[in-house]
Structure formats: structure tokens, C-alpha cells
Design an enzyme around this catalytic site. Structure first.
Site, PDB file in Angstrom:
ATOM      1  N   LYS A  19      49.451  12.445 -37.471  1.00  0.00           N
ATOM      2  CA  LYS A  19      50.873  11.970 -37.029  1.00  0.00           C
ATOM      3  C   LYS A  19      51.374  12.436 -38.814  1.00  0.00           C
ATOM      4  O   LYS A  19      52.124  12.298 -39.582  1.00  0.00           O
ATOM      5  CB  LYS A  19      50.743  10.761 -36.935  1.00  0.00           C
ATOM      6  CG  LYS A  19      50.604  10.277 -35.299  1.00  0.00           C
ATOM      7  CD  LYS A  19      50.275   9.328 -34.996  1.00  0.00           C
ATOM      8  CE  LYS A  19      49.247   8.821 -33.441  1.00  0.00           C
ATOM      9  NZ  LYS A  19      49.010   8.129 -32.736  1.00  0.00           N
ATOM     10  N   GLN A  45      45.819   2.679 -34.658  1.00  0.00           N
ATOM     11  CA  GLN A  45      45.162   3.306 -33.996  1.00  0.00           C
ATOM     12  C   GLN A  45      44.442   3.082 -32.942  1.00  0.00           C
ATOM     13  O   GLN A  45      43.366   2.638 -33.119  1.00  0.00           O
ATOM     14  CB  GLN A  45      44.632   4.664 -34.487  1.00  0.00           C
ATOM     15  CG  GLN A  45      44.332   5.765 -34.152  1.00  0.00           C
ATOM     16  CD  GLN A  45      45.329   6.274 -32.859  1.00  0.00           C
ATOM     17  OE1 GLN A  45      47.009   6.567 -33.327  1.00  0.00           O
ATOM     18  NE2 GLN A  45      45.174   7.148 -31.654  1.00  0.00           N
ATOM     19  N   ASP A  93      55.876   1.891 -31.905  1.00  0.00           N
ATOM     20  CA  ASP A  93      54.220   2.721 -31.057  1.00  0.00           C
ATOM     21  C   ASP A  93      55.116   1.764 -29.745  1.00  0.00           C
ATOM     22  O   ASP A  93      54.738   2.212 -28.653  1.00  0.00           O
ATOM     23  CB  ASP A  93      53.057   1.985 -30.812  1.00  0.00           C
ATOM     24  CG  ASP A  93      52.258   2.874 -31.380  1.00  0.00           C
ATOM     25  OD1 ASP A  93      52.683   4.003 -30.928  1.00  0.00           O
ATOM     26  OD2 ASP A  93      51.020   3.006 -31.888  1.00  0.00           O
TER      27      ASP A  93
HETATM   28  N1  GUN Z   1      45.567   6.063 -28.853  1.00  0.00           N
HETATM   29  C1  GUN Z   1      45.600   6.872 -28.308  1.00  0.00           C
HETATM   30  N2  GUN Z   1      47.069   7.316 -28.191  1.00  0.00           N
HETATM   31  C2  GUN Z   1      47.787   6.154 -28.854  1.00  0.00           C
HETATM   32  C3  GUN Z   1      49.380   5.770 -29.191  1.00  0.00           C
HETATM   33  O1  GUN Z   1      50.450   6.496 -28.368  1.00  0.00           O
HETATM   34  N3  GUN Z   1      49.305   4.844 -30.073  1.00  0.00           N
HETATM   35  C4  GUN Z   1      48.311   4.581 -30.649  1.00  0.00           C
HETATM   36  N4  GUN Z   1      48.666   3.773 -31.663  1.00  0.00           N
HETATM   37  N5  GUN Z   1      46.671   4.584 -30.595  1.00  0.00           N
HETATM   38  C5  GUN Z   1      47.082   5.009 -29.407  1.00  0.00           C
END
Ligand code: GUN
Length: 291
Positions: A52, A96, A119
Site C-alpha cells: 500500500k 491493518q 477502508d
Molecule cells: N486485512 C486484509 N484485508 C484488509 C483490508 O482490506 N483492510 C485492512 N485494514 N486490513 C485488511
């Protein structure tokens, strides 16, 4: 069979975001800033967060990584979130997942300011999405929409089967596929672990969106000719012929369905690459809203 190239479409979205950032700079507008909170040192989570951050650099965003030890208490993590909520330079941030067991995930997600919740996991955004109002849509369903729209797959009046009812994928995409908008208007069935006769449900569908994580579960004899499939499954299976000792497979037995499908997303290279570009698209949107 028409292959939906998620990697190529994702690159295109990233190029569009990069162009928007360049235009913002020309017009003396703020450069979007995405922050990520990572708790602990789980290898997979680290890899995701690093991808990211790398994507932010690629499009010209600012990025920040807040890495906390996995012994951090829930209250300390909440205090850190509140600091980021108040930091005007940060437009959007993610925590995350998964979090360590001693931290209540819902308590944490509820503390993220909805205006910075790129998110789309905060109940405000989730509720607004359900009501068809403007919101941040979670990255995976947003990526699926982008793939379907850019591939010009018609959704109106189609029978769409969503397999899986997770909060991150199955539930939101089932809502979006049935909404009364130009994207959606499908007749949606949501299948899950308690559903009976999945083969019959698959055979009756024009579009199948599968997110159950059972490798190569959907076979050619389970679909009718002309079905379009979005495969969200990502499972590692042992493969001693590969240098890594494993390969990544989806929910769909690609070879077996290839004669019957109209459109299909490959795994890897389908939905996966879209998730990061959608997160950045949400961050750009958050930045524009706060202009
Ligand atoms: N862990 C796995 N997929 C995601 C996601 O889309 N966002 C976040 N914050 N954590 C994750």
C-alpha cells in the site's frame, strides 16, 4: 472466454489517480496523504501494508506508517487513532487487520473518523453504502465493481450469485449488486456455508461472485454457458514444482470452466491487484472532500 485483466485495469486506475495528483499540485491543492497502522509483525500484514505504501509513492501520495508492538493496549491504540483523526495533514488511514486477540476489532474500527475511513469499515460508511448514499466502499467490493464496469458486463436484470457473506466482501457486494442504480439492478442470491445445492444455484446464475476460499471448488459442470465469474478466492496450495513450494489458486477451477464462461477473472491477477488501487481512489476522494 474473455479474461478480465485485473493487473492492467488496476494500472490504469493508478495512472488516473497519478494524473489527478499532478493536476492538484499544478492547482496548488493538497497532496493526498494515506496513513496505515500496523500492530505487531505478522509477515502477511507487513507485506500488504508495504504494498500500500509503495503504491502511494507510485501515484505521488504522501504516506505514513505507524507500527506498534503487538503488546499495545486497546486504549493506547485508540489514543493513537484519535491523534490521527485530528491530524489535518492525513486524509485517510487504515488499521491493518487482523489485530492481536486482546484488542476488540469493532471497538477500534468504530474509533476511526468516518471522514478518514478509506477502508469503509466504520458503521457510518457501511450503513450509508447500504442506504445507497455517498460513502467509502470497501476496497474489494469497489474493485469488483470497477472490473465489471470497465469490462462492460451488464448487471441489470441478471441473476447474480454471491458465494460468501463476509463483512469485507460477500455482504457488501451482494448489497451493491442489488442496488437500484446504473451499477446493480441484479437479482441477487447470497449463498454461504449452510446453503443447500450450490450446484443448482450456480447453474441458475448469469454472474457468479465467489468469495469462499475453497480452492478450485467451482467446476465446469456447475455453470451454464455464458456465465461471467468474478473469483475473489485466494488460497495457497502446495506445489512442489514451484520454486516457492506453493501456488495461489482461486475458488474456481479455471481450466474446467473455461469453455463455458463469458468473462472470468484469473487468480492471481484478477480482483487482487484492484484492492490497492481502490484504497488509493478512496484516499483521493477523502482528500477532495476536505478541500
Ligand atoms: N486485512 C486484509 N484485508 C484488509 C483490508 O482490506 N483492510 C485492512 N485494514 N486490513 C485488511
Amino acid at each position: 472466454m474473455k479474461l478480465i485483466d485485473g493487473k492492467k485495469i488496476s494500472e490504469k486506475v493508478l495512472d488516473e489517480i497519478k494524473l489527478s495528483v499532478q493536476n492538484r499540485i499544478k492547482n496548488n491543492l493538497k497532496v493526498p496523504h494515506l496513513a496505515a497502522i500496523l500492530v505487531g509483525d505478522d509477515g502477511a500484514s507487513k507485506t500488504y501494508v508495504n504494498s500500500k505504501i509503495k503504491a502511494c509513492k507510485k501515484v505521488g501520495f504522501k504516506s505514513s506508517l505507524f507500527n506498534f508492538d503487538d503488546s499495545i493496549s486497546e486504549i493506547d491504540l485508540i489514543n493513537q487513532i484519535e491523534k490521527i483523526n485530528k491530524n489535518d495533514d492525513i486524509d485517510g488511514f487504515i488499521v491493518q487487520l487482523p489485530l492481536p486477540k486482546h484488542i476488540d476489532q469493532d471497538n477500534i474500527l468504530n474509533m476511526i473518523s468516518p471522514a478518514k475511513d478509506v477502508d469503509g469499515f466504520h458503521p457510518n460508511n457501511y450503513g450509508r453504502m447500504t442506504l445507497g448514499l455517498e460513502s467509502f466502499i470497501p476496497a474489494t467490493p469497489a474493485g469488483i465493481i470497477e472490473l465489471i464496469e470497465r469490462s462492460e458486463i451488464k448487471t441489470e436484470g441478471k441473476k447474480c450469485l454471491v458465494i460468501g457473506r463476509s463483512q469485507i466482501v460477500g455482504r457488501p457486494i451482494s448489497i451493491l449488486m442489488s442496488q437500484n442504480k446504473s451499477f446493480g439492478n441484479s437479482t441477487v442470491t447470497v449463498a454461504h456455508s449452510r446453503s443447500k445445492d450450490l450446484k443448482k444455484l450456480c447453474l441458475d446464475s448469469d454472474i457468479i461472485i465467489s468469495a469462499i476460499g475453497i480452492p478450485e471448488f467451482i467446476k465446469g459442470n456447475m455453470i451454464k454457458k455464458g456465465t461471467s465469474i468474478i473469483d475473489v478466492g485466494i488460497t495457497r496450495v502446495e506445489d512442489l514444482s514451484s520454486p516457492k513450494g506453493y501456488r495461489i489458486v482461486g475458488d474456481v477451477d479455471f481450466k474446467s470452466v473455461s469453455n463455458n464462461v463469458e468473462y472470468i477473472t484469473p487468480v492471481p491477477g484478477g480482483v487482487g491487484p484492484m484492492t490497492i488501487s481502490m484504497l488509493l481512489k478512496n484516499t483521493l476522494k477523502a482528500c477532495k472532500i476536505s478541500d
